[in-house]
Design an enzyme around this catalytic site. Structure first.
Site, mmCIF file in Angstrom:
data_model
loop_
_atom_site.group_PDB
_atom_site.id
_atom_site.type_symbol
_atom_site.label_atom_id
_atom_site.label_comp_id
_atom_site.label_asym_id
_atom_site.label_seq_id
_atom_site.Cartn_x
_atom_site.Cartn_y
_atom_site.Cartn_z
ATOM 1 N N HIS A 69 89.062 25.544 29.421
ATOM 2 C CA HIS A 69 87.932 26.347 28.960
ATOM 3 C C HIS A 69 87.959 26.446 27.439
ATOM 4 C CE1 HIS A 69 87.295 28.537 33.055
ATOM 5 N NE2 HIS A 69 87.176 27.219 33.142
ATOM 6 N N GLU A 71 87.767 28.944 25.315
ATOM 7 C CA GLU A 71 88.644 29.939 24.699
ATOM 8 C C GLU A 71 90.109 29.542 24.805
ATOM 9 O OE1 GLU A 71 87.031 31.911 28.533
ATOM 10 O OE2 GLU A 71 86.603 30.175 27.285
ATOM 11 N N CYS A 97 86.545 33.860 32.061
ATOM 12 C CA CYS A 97 86.975 33.999 33.456
ATOM 13 C C CYS A 97 88.244 34.853 33.492
ATOM 14 C CB CYS A 97 87.241 32.617 34.058
ATOM 15 S SG CYS A 97 88.720 31.793 33.409
ATOM 16 N N CYS A 100 91.377 33.079 31.728
ATOM 17 C CA CYS A 100 91.306 33.081 30.270
ATOM 18 C C CYS A 100 91.416 34.493 29.704
ATOM 19 C CB CYS A 100 90.026 32.399 29.800
ATOM 20 S SG CYS A 100 90.057 30.599 30.050
#
Length: 140
Positions: A69, A71, A97, A100
């Site tokens: 992802h 981040e 999510c 993360c």
């Protein structure tokens, strides 16, 4: 939030939007910027790890399990530098999510600004519980 901070938030979010366009993912393109003391210290977008093929989806259209992802990519990029994300702000085009969110909290990021909400909001709920400031930006 001050008018000046709102202006900066919108400017950084526009940059995160541009960064998202670098993603090779077809289902969703997400961008991230980490800012500390008004300096961009890291950036990221969702995609496969370095050295892997660029497409994020398999032949059936499903996201490959090893796609990172945005981040996570931004946080991992800082990990390889001399910078620290402690007390930084993370700008995301899509809210994080749950997985993360754990990385965000554990890394010391104190503020998350996002544009669109991910369908599962448990990541945001976790960050609120952890004391991370959350801001949703409207009309960027």
């Amino acid at each position: 939030m001050s008018k000046k901070q709102n202006r900066y938030d919108k400017a950084y979010m526009r940059m995160a939007q541009e960064w998202s366009k670098l993603s090779h993912c077809t289902r969703k393109q997400v961008g991230a910027l980490i800012v500390k003391d008004r300096m961009i210290i890291s950036d990221g977008f969702n995609g496969t790890p370095s050295g892997f093929e660029n497409p994020c989806e398999d032949d059936s259209g499903y996201t490959k399990w090893y796609v990172l992802h945005a981040e996570a990519n931004a946080i991992l990029k800082v990990a390889g530098s001399t910078q620290s994300v402690k007390d930084a702000t993370l700008y995301l085009t899509l809210s994080p999510c749950k997985e993360c969110s754990k990385l965000i909290h554990q890394s010391g990021i104190k503020r998350v600004v996002y544009q669109d909400a991910y369908s599962d909001t448990s990541g945001l709920d976790f960050l609120v519980k952890a004391g991370v400031e959350i801001n949703k930006l409207e009309d960027v």
